[in-house]
Motif scaffolding. Structure first.
Motif, PDB file in Angstrom:
ATOM      1  N   ALA A  54       8.606  19.635 -16.051  1.00  0.00           N
ATOM      2  CA  ALA A  54       7.220  20.742 -16.364  1.00  0.00           C
ATOM      3  C   ALA A  54       5.850  18.807 -16.885  1.00  0.00           C
ATOM      4  CB  ALA A  54       7.904  21.438 -17.245  1.00  0.00           C
ATOM      5  N   VAL A  55       6.422  18.237 -18.440  1.00  0.00           N
ATOM      6  CA  VAL A  55       5.834  17.122 -18.419  1.00  0.00           C
ATOM      7  C   VAL A  55       5.408  16.255 -17.857  1.00  0.00           C
ATOM      8  CG1 VAL A  55       5.269  15.917 -20.201  1.00  0.00           C
ATOM      9  CG2 VAL A  55       6.114  17.997 -21.365  1.00  0.00           C
ATOM     10  N   MET A  56       6.890  15.895 -16.494  1.00  0.00           N
ATOM     11  CA  MET A  56       7.028  14.612 -16.394  1.00  0.00           C
ATOM     12  C   MET A  56       5.772  15.259 -15.177  1.00  0.00           C
ATOM     13  SD  MET A  56       8.010  11.685 -16.061  1.00  0.00           S
ATOM     14  CE  MET A  56       7.696  10.038 -15.460  1.00  0.00           C
ATOM     15  N   GLU A  57       5.962  16.453 -14.461  1.00  0.00           N
ATOM     16  CA  GLU A  57       5.452  16.238 -13.034  1.00  0.00           C
ATOM     17  C   GLU A  57       4.277  16.773 -13.730  1.00  0.00           C
ATOM     18  OE1 GLU A  57       5.890  20.606 -11.924  1.00  0.00           O
ATOM     19  OE2 GLU A  57       6.098  20.068  -9.943  1.00  0.00           O
ATOM     20  N   GLN A  58       4.243  17.285 -14.687  1.00  0.00           N
ATOM     21  CA  GLN A  58       2.488  16.731 -14.836  1.00  0.00           C
ATOM     22  C   GLN A  58       1.603  15.709 -15.017  1.00  0.00           C
ATOM     23  OE1 GLN A  58      -0.018  19.519 -15.472  1.00  0.00           O
ATOM     24  NE2 GLN A  58      -1.396  18.112 -16.136  1.00  0.00           N
ATOM     25  N   ARG A  59       2.516  14.840 -15.454  1.00  0.00           N
ATOM     26  CA  ARG A  59       1.868  13.280 -16.179  1.00  0.00           C
ATOM     27  C   ARG A  59       1.751  12.617 -14.286  1.00  0.00           C
ATOM     28  NH1 ARG A  59       5.680  10.273 -20.048  1.00  0.00           N
ATOM     29  NH2 ARG A  59       5.744  11.411 -22.389  1.00  0.00           N
ATOM     30  N   ASN A  60       2.397  13.585 -13.642  1.00  0.00           N
ATOM     31  CA  ASN A  60       2.449  12.494 -12.166  1.00  0.00           C
ATOM     32  C   ASN A  60       1.233  13.302 -11.466  1.00  0.00           C
ATOM     33  OD1 ASN A  60       4.794  10.778 -10.654  1.00  0.00           O
ATOM     34  ND2 ASN A  60       6.447  11.839 -12.484  1.00  0.00           N
ATOM     35  N   VAL A 110       0.892  -0.905   0.272  1.00  0.00           N
ATOM     36  CA  VAL A 110       0.249   0.409  -0.191  1.00  0.00           C
ATOM     37  C   VAL A 110       1.190   1.069  -0.086  1.00  0.00           C
ATOM     38  CG1 VAL A 110      -2.131  -1.164   1.384  1.00  0.00           C
ATOM     39  CG2 VAL A 110      -0.517   0.035   2.309  1.00  0.00           C
ATOM     40  N   LYS A 111       1.858   1.118   0.178  1.00  0.00           N
ATOM     41  CA  LYS A 111       3.078   2.556  -0.106  1.00  0.00           C
ATOM     42  C   LYS A 111       3.648   2.565  -0.995  1.00  0.00           C
ATOM     43  CE  LYS A 111       1.388   3.332   4.349  1.00  0.00           C
ATOM     44  NZ  LYS A 111       0.556   4.171   4.590  1.00  0.00           N
ATOM     45  N   GLY A 112       3.616   1.881  -1.624  1.00  0.00           N
ATOM     46  CA  GLY A 112       3.917   2.080  -2.810  1.00  0.00           C
ATOM     47  C   GLY A 112       5.575   1.151  -3.247  1.00  0.00           C
ATOM     48  N   GLY A 113       5.837   0.111  -3.696  1.00  0.00           N
ATOM     49  CA  GLY A 113       7.134  -0.986  -2.485  1.00  0.00           C
ATOM     50  C   GLY A 113       8.575  -0.859  -4.052  1.00  0.00           C
ATOM     51  N   GLY A 114       8.106   0.363  -4.661  1.00  0.00           N
ATOM     52  CA  GLY A 114       9.494   0.259  -5.947  1.00  0.00           C
ATOM     53  C   GLY A 114       9.352   1.471  -5.873  1.00  0.00           C
ATOM     54  N   HIS A 115      10.051   2.222  -6.934  1.00  0.00           N
ATOM     55  CA  HIS A 115      10.511   3.481  -7.362  1.00  0.00           C
ATOM     56  C   HIS A 115       9.395   4.807  -7.636  1.00  0.00           C
ATOM     57  CE1 HIS A 115      11.197   1.877 -10.819  1.00  0.00           C
ATOM     58  NE2 HIS A 115      11.196   3.035 -11.368  1.00  0.00           N
ATOM     59  N   GLY A 116       9.405   5.702  -7.445  1.00  0.00           N
ATOM     60  CA  GLY A 116       8.421   6.648  -7.858  1.00  0.00           C
ATOM     61  C   GLY A 116       7.297   6.993  -7.184  1.00  0.00           C
ATOM     62  N   ASP A 117       6.522   7.707  -7.259  1.00  0.00           N
ATOM     63  CA  ASP A 117       5.171   8.025  -6.669  1.00  0.00           C
ATOM     64  C   ASP A 117       4.083   7.279  -7.499  1.00  0.00           C
ATOM     65  OD1 ASP A 117       5.206   9.707  -4.498  1.00  0.00           O
ATOM     66  OD2 ASP A 117       5.426  11.404  -6.427  1.00  0.00           O
ATOM     67  N   TYR A 118       3.399   6.200  -6.456  1.00  0.00           N
ATOM     68  CA  TYR A 118       2.468   5.175  -7.415  1.00  0.00           C
ATOM     69  C   TYR A 118       1.913   4.740  -6.290  1.00  0.00           C
ATOM     70  CZ  TYR A 118       5.311   1.105  -6.989  1.00  0.00           C
ATOM     71  OH  TYR A 118       5.856   0.151  -6.531  1.00  0.00           O
ATOM     72  N   LYS A 119       0.599   4.056  -6.391  1.00  0.00           N
ATOM     73  CA  LYS A 119      -0.590   3.186  -6.044  1.00  0.00           C
ATOM     74  C   LYS A 119      -0.159   2.466  -6.136  1.00  0.00           C
ATOM     75  CE  LYS A 119      -0.251   6.565  -2.202  1.00  0.00           C
ATOM     76  NZ  LYS A 119       0.226   5.855  -0.903  1.00  0.00           N
ATOM     77  N   LEU A 120      -1.037   1.287  -5.697  1.00  0.00           N
ATOM     78  CA  LEU A 120      -2.017   0.236  -6.034  1.00  0.00           C
ATOM     79  C   LEU A 120      -3.007  -0.357  -4.912  1.00  0.00           C
ATOM     80  CD1 LEU A 120       1.326  -2.455  -5.870  1.00  0.00           C
ATOM     81  CD2 LEU A 120       0.308  -1.713  -8.101  1.00  0.00           C
TER      82      LEU A 120
END
Lengths: 361, 246
Positions: A226-232, A129-139
């Protein structure tokens, strides 16, 4: 295939449900306590009935990247494993999230860390639940507490994953995977055709460039910050909506509960019995069972804990979900943890005793 | 001035986009991309192909060749291609991988995909170094060659032997065609085109895994001019078995 009542293990029920849901592909590597999933799939030979692809592959790393490849073409793809294998998959899971791809990952948890043990555990809560891999994501993380839910959550997970273009996880444990119960298997539905996939999922790779306006690509790389931030930000917005709308929980005897037990999965089954025992003694215990661990059912928890003077978070780990429980009630209520570690499992009387001792009941 | 189409003897591959390539001058990727685009066009495969890109200098290949692409994680392209090919058997599926990607971090995936005889073509770009990250030693770096992570030259005691991954792949029953090509001369380019066409034909006919290795230059990693790099590679190629290996 019509709906059918059967007696079987949780792992077996999940495999049958996957075939009946119209899953296109399963890629996996054997590991206890979930090997019955791939064994059941192989025994059913769904490639002869629904056309489902089932492959035993060289590693969990390959399995998750095969899921990535299949998902990129708009197919319903899944894998399953237990802690050590799920750890190996974390890079691939991050790529799936980065490329906004839907899939199902099943973790039938065992005790760790390291090779640990094959006995049941809930120690992969943080990882899920806290994102097991790299980057900001959720399952989207579902915690079944019965064989029936092992079957039912296959469709819940895939439906959410395709609606949100993000992986979903079924976070079970060795007890739920191995125990046998009555289960009602859902009626079978056909797999989507390639034309249906192309129509429903215009992002899917199908190698038919000239039938569309231009070529498709599935990728997560973007060097422009900037594009990457937007996608995030778009991904986080998707998560905010899920947190508002998609949390699920089951409340039992919470309206007058003096002490609220919060437990998920197999621990919740044991806690349900503990609540019965306590009520027979006149002790006002109630149970809130988070069904989704992410999004965490914070609103349900606040409602269930409205009249409680304490919360006992019961987990088969050293205290992981307790963080989310404390955040949900903003630490306004005393929240304590009771757990067993490394494959050991508590009894209902043990939990009643713990509640009595901790909250001076 | 208008040109009579009958007079056109050569044109830019239709599948190459107008994007400026980011490759260094003298890099083999540009020539190999052009060959790939040409062969896909010639075989009328643009509407029937899925490319699997990888991590390395060619990660942006999707910007240059106008087909459907999936970007794979480092080394995992053969696993991704396995799933794509199994679930889309009517499509031509190929990977485009460098030597760090395929011969180091991705050895498990390539060995097992090839051993299963997946119906894919593997385009393997072997320039003997990690180009994108700044010219570090690769599993394919020859003994004695200096890189930023073997400044005294690769030696057996410290680094072990170069991995002959392509030769290993010829030994697997799942591979149907293995070839080593180059793009240092026009003659080599013509030969490489034929090899790639043969590989794609095998994949369409579901004969197993086809592998086309391109021995390639990396002027920046080797710290050579384009002319020096081509000359050095031509000299090295005399010690290698070129052309069809299986």
């Amino acid at each position: 295939m019509e709906s059918e009542v059967r007696l079987m293990k949780g792992n077996e029920a999940l495999a049958h449900a996957a075939i009946r849901y119209g899953v296109d592909a399963y890629f996996g590597y054997p590991i206890t306590p979930q090997s019955e999933i791939i064994e059941t799939l192989m025994a059913q030979r769904p490639w002869q009935s629904t056309g489902m692809t089932v492959m035993q592959v060289e590693s969990e790393v390959s399995a998750i990247h095969m899921v990535y490849g299949a998902a990129a073409t708009g197919k319903r793809a899944m894998t399953s494993s237990s802690g050590p294998g799920i750890s190996l998959m974390q890079g691939g899971i991050s790529y799936l999230c980065g490329a906004n791809l839907p899939c199902l990952i099943v973790n039938v948890m065992r005790g760790g860390p390291g090779l640990g043990t094959i006995q049941p555990s809930q120690a992969d809560y943080y990882q899920a639940v806290k994102g097991g891999g790299h980057g900001d994501y959720k399952l989207f993380t579902l915690a079944p507490s019965s064989v029936q839910e092992m079957a039912d959550f296959v469709s819940v997970a895939f439906d959410w994953a395709f609606r949100n273009c993000n992986p979903a996880m079924i976070l079970a444990d060795g007890t739920i995977g191995q125990m046998m119960e009555k289960v009602v298997l859902p009626p079978a539905r056909p797999r989507l055709t390639d034309d249906e996939i192309a129509h429903k999922y215009p992002w899917a790779i199908d190698g038919a460039r000239h039938s569309r306006i231009g070529s498709n690509r599935i990728a997560s790389l973007e060097l422009d910050a900037a594009v990457m931030e937007q996608r995030n930000c778009e991904r986080q917005h998707k998560y905010e909506l899920a947190e508002q709308n998609d949390a699920r929980a089951e409340a039992t005897l919470t309206a007058d509960a003096e002490v609220l037990i919060v437990a998920f999965g197999s621990a919740a089954r044991i806690c349900a019995k503990a609540v019965d025992l306590a009520r027979a003694e006149g002790l006002k215990l109630g149970l809130l069972r988070p069904i989704t661990l992410w999004p965490f059912p914070s609103a349900y928890l606040r409602e269930a804990a409205e009249h409680a003077r304490g919360i006992l978070c019961v987990e088969l780990n050293a205290g992981q979900m307790i963080d989310d429980v404390r955040i949900a009630v903003e630490s306004r209520i005393l929240v304590e943890h009771y757990g067993r570690l490394g494959g050991a499992v508590f009894t209902p009387t043990e939990i009643v005793s713990a509640a009595k001792n901790i909250f001076k009941l | 001035m208008s040109v009579n189409t009958k007079d056109i003897v050569y044109h830019r591959p239709r599948l190459l986009t107008d994007n400026n390539m980011h490759y260094c001058p003298g890099c083999s990727h540009a020539a190999i991309h052009k060959i790939l685009a040409d062969v896909l066009s010639d075989m009328n495969l643009a509407d029937n192909v899925i490319g699997i890109g990888s991590v390395g200098c060619s990660v942006f290949i999707y910007n240059y060749i106008d087909i459907d692409w999936i970007e794979a994680a480092h080394g995992r392209a053969p696993a991704v291609a396995t799933a794509v090919s199994r679930l889309n058997p009517q499509k031509l599926v190929f990977t485009y991988q460098g030597d760090g990607d395929m011969a180091s971090i991705g050895t498990t995936e390539i060995i097992h995909a090839a051993n299963r005889g997946e119906n894919i073509t593997v385009i393997f770009i072997n320039n003997s170094v990690y180009g994108m990250t700044g010219g570090q030693m690769a599993p394919t770096t020859p003994l004695g060659m200096k890189t930023v992570t073997c400044p005294d030259g690769r030696n057996v005691e410290q680094n072990g032997y170069p991995l002959p991954i392509t030769d290993l792949l010829t030994r697997l029953p799942g591979t149907c065609f293995v070839s080593r090509e180059a793009v240092t001369t026009y003659k080599h380019v013509l030969h490489a085109k034929k090899a790639l066409r043969k590989a794609f034909q095998n994949t369409l006919e579901k004969r197993g895994t086809s592998v086309v290795e391109f021995v390639a230059t990396c002027c920046s990693g080797w710290k050579m001019s384009p002319v020096e790099a081509n000359e050095w590679l031509n000299t090295r190629m005399k010690q290698m078995k070129m052309g069809r290996l299986k």
